[in-house]
Design a protein around this motif. Structure first.
Motif, short mmCIF file in Angstrom:
data_model
loop_
_atom_site.label_atom_id
_atom_site.label_comp_id
_atom_site.label_asym_id
_atom_site.label_seq_id
_atom_site.Cartn_x
_atom_site.Cartn_y
_atom_site.Cartn_z
N LYS A 108 -1.89 -12.16 0.13
CA LYS A 108 -1.80 -11.17 -0.95
C LYS A 108 -0.96 -9.95 -0.54
CE LYS A 108 -6.27 -12.58 -2.88
NZ LYS A 108 -7.64 -12.17 -3.24
N GLU A 109 0.18 -10.26 0.06
CA GLU A 109 1.11 -9.21 0.46
C GLU A 109 2.17 -9.04 -0.61
OE1 GLU A 109 2.55 -10.71 4.13
OE2 GLU A 109 0.72 -10.28 5.26
N SER A 110 2.97 -8.01 -0.50
CA SER A 110 4.01 -7.76 -1.49
C SER A 110 5.35 -8.30 -1.00
CB SER A 110 4.15 -6.25 -1.74
OG SER A 110 4.46 -5.58 -0.53
N ASP A 112 9.04 -7.84 -0.34
CA ASP A 112 9.94 -6.71 -0.11
C ASP A 112 11.08 -7.14 0.79
OD1 ASP A 112 8.74 -6.92 2.38
OD2 ASP A 112 7.34 -5.28 2.01
#
Length: 342
Positions: A108-110, A112
């Protein structure tokens, strides 16, 4: 150029090896996650299974040698680079992307800039999922293939046997002696055992080295018994540290077992079944993506296969992983660009 006839023994061997690798990686993942909460007997049996499956990758390499080192197979440098090396590079980059995206989603990371950078770091540093080491191995083999073909094209059968003997002694026997405390100062400037498998596959398939079926069967039985015995001995006498003798592709026992299995399967006159040919086409893709399902089942669904009827549970889960991987590859083969390398 004469069109090469399908070699059904290789279709069967690649498919069996692929299934074996799925089982190997599944067991390895299960031990890594749940090895501390299972009994010593379960751990021992699992380790025996792992050690008995190390023949799978060598057989893949031997098939490559049997096919690509054939004197009658014409391979220009341009073809090797554009068809073979480029395909593996594309598959490697694809896997690095997919696995980074998978990790980002499950954690559940973004997404980027670092996510993009991570893909290229994984690609160049080999820091992606561990099973991709085989792709780096293939790239190295393909880059040296023009040189290897010069050897097989110009060398006599006697020289090929001599080369294999030198490889076997210096890359397998001497390292084994080092492991048990016997130091040998002699060495050759080759650090990997895989060229040995490459040339041995060529030598076996093309009759430079000939093994009768009973000899191949004896090699399989003897090496298997030795692996089982030494695995048990190593667990009960861990101070001897026989891990490198057992869990290593340069192990004498793994070499003997791999040669026996390759020779035995290659000697059988398999029936010409189209289904195995179609299944064989999918094995490379299965190798690439099967870890997605293994990791999902063992780590993120937290399924401990040792809890209830381990033999049944592990067998069923491995079959599920294999089938899901096959179906995924069938779908991916319909996707433009991806279908060129998977």
């Amino acid at each position: 150029m004469v069109k090469q006839e399908p070699i059904y023994s290789f279709y069967y061997l690649r498919t069996i090896s692929c299934l074996g690798i799925v089982l190997l990686h599944f067991m390895s993942g299960a031990i890594g996650l749940y090895g501390s909460v299972i009994s010593q007997n379960e751990l021992l049996i699992s380790q025996i299974i792992l050690n008995l499956l190390l023949w799978c990758v060598p057989c893949f390499v031997m098939i490559t040698g049997a096919l690509l080192l054939d004197k009658n197979k014409q391979l220009s440098l341009d073809k090797i680079l554009k068809r073979y090396v480029l395909r593996i590079l594309e598959a490697l980059l694809f896997c690095c992307i997919i696995f980074v995206v998978y990790d980002v989603i499950v954690h559940k990371e973004s997404f980027d800039l670092y996510t993009v950078i991570q893909v290229f770091l994984d690609f160049f540093q080999g820091s992606s999922w561990s099973h991709l080491w085989y792709l780096y191995l293939l790239i190295g083999i393909y880059l040296l293939l023009p040189i290897y073909k010069v050897v097989t094209k110009g060398a006599s059968d006697k020289l090929i046997k001599y080369l294999l003997l030198i490889y076997f002694v210096f890359l397998s026997v001497i390292p084994m002696l080092e492991t048990i405390g016997i130091h040998i100062a002699f060495y050759i400037m080759v650090s990997s055992v895989y060229p040995f498998y490459l040339f041995f596959g060529y030598a076996l398939h093309h009759g430079i080295i000939s093994l009768k079926r009973y000899q191949s069967f004896f090699m399989i039985v003897l090496s298997t018994l030795c692996i089982i015995f030494l695995t048990i001995f190593n667990q009960e006498n861990s101070h001897y540290n026989l891990g490198n003798v057992l869990s290593n592709y340069s192990s004498v026992f793994v070499i003997v077992q791999s040669i026996g299995i390759f020779s035995l399967v290659d000697s059988i006159k398999w029936k010409n079944r189209e289904w195995i040919k179609k299944l064989d086409v999918l094995t490379f893709g299965v190798y690439l993506i099967h870890m997605l399902f293994i990791r999902s089942i063992l780590k993120y669904l937290s399924i401990n296969p040792f809890l209830n009827l381990p033999v049944v549970t592990i067998s069923l889960l491995v079959i599920v992983v294999f089938i899901l991987s096959l179906l995924t590859v069938v779908i991916l083969k319909k996707v433009p660009i991806i279908n060129k390398f998977i």
